[in-house]
Write a protein that holds these residues in place. Structure first.
Motif, PDB file in Angstrom:
ATOM      1  N   ILE A   4      40.122  47.401  93.423  1.00 19.35           N
ATOM      2  CA  ILE A   4      40.766  46.761  92.276  1.00 19.35           C
ATOM      3  C   ILE A   4      40.525  45.256  92.236  1.00 19.35           C
ATOM      4  N   VAL A   5      39.645  44.750  93.068  1.00 24.60           N
ATOM      5  CA  VAL A   5      39.463  43.301  93.189  1.00 24.60           C
ATOM      6  C   VAL A   5      39.095  42.644  91.858  1.00 24.60           C
ATOM      7  N   GLN A   6      38.382  43.341  90.977  1.00 22.27           N
ATOM      8  CA  GLN A   6      38.020  42.763  89.683  1.00 22.27           C
ATOM      9  C   GLN A   6      39.233  42.589  88.769  1.00 22.27           C
ATOM     10  N   GLN A   7      40.273  43.388  88.967  1.00 21.96           N
ATOM     11  CA  GLN A   7      41.479  43.333  88.144  1.00 21.96           C
ATOM     12  C   GLN A   7      42.624  42.576  88.830  1.00 21.96           C
ATOM     13  N   LEU A   8      42.471  42.302  90.101  1.00 21.09           N
ATOM     14  CA  LEU A   8      43.558  41.746  90.906  1.00 21.09           C
ATOM     15  C   LEU A   8      43.763  40.252  90.660  1.00 21.09           C
ATOM     16  N   ILE A   9      45.024  39.874  90.440  1.00 24.59           N
ATOM     17  CA  ILE A   9      45.392  38.466  90.347  1.00 24.59           C
ATOM     18  C   ILE A   9      45.931  38.006  91.701  1.00 24.59           C
ATOM     19  N   THR A  10      46.937  38.709  92.219  1.00 27.68           N
ATOM     20  CA  THR A  10      47.516  38.363  93.514  1.00 27.68           C
ATOM     21  C   THR A  10      48.404  39.490  94.027  1.00 27.68           C
ATOM     22  N   ILE A  11      48.673  39.477  95.330  1.00 28.29           N
ATOM     23  CA  ILE A  11      49.624  40.404  95.967  1.00 28.29           C
ATOM     24  C   ILE A  11      50.546  39.570  96.842  1.00 28.29           C
ATOM     25  N   TRP A  12      51.844  39.853  96.748  1.00 17.66           N
ATOM     26  CA  TRP A  12      52.842  39.175  97.567  1.00 17.66           C
ATOM     27  C   TRP A  12      53.692  40.206  98.296  1.00 17.66           C
ATOM     28  N   SER A  13      54.145  39.864  99.498  1.00 17.79           N
ATOM     29  CA  SER A  13      55.092  40.678 100.245  1.00 17.79           C
ATOM     30  C   SER A  13      55.960  39.727 101.070  1.00 17.79           C
TER      31      SER A  13
END
Length: 72
Positions: A4-13
């Protein structure tokens, strides 16, 4: 995240034991990313540009455009 890297903005946890936020931003320098993989029994905020499907090991999640809160 390669799927999904082309659609990914960011991931937080959030890491409760250390009271710190973990982040993965595909546009940030590698040393700025503190989240390197998804772990079981964690919750993630994932932001994407379009609806997509996240496939990781035997798990599949539908991720919708914008912010998504998912348990892994």
């Amino acid at each position: 995240m390669s799927g999904i890297v082309q659609q990914l903005i960011t991931i937080w946890s959030f890491e409760a034991a250390t009271q710190t936020w973990l982040v993965y931003d595909p546009l940030a320098p590698a040393q700025a990313n503190t989240l390197s993989y998804l772990m079981e029994r964690r919750t993630y905020w994932i932001a994407v540009t379009v609806d997509t499907t996240l496939i990781f090991e035997a798990r599949t999640r539908t991720i919708y455009k914008g912010w998504n809160l998912i348990g892994w």
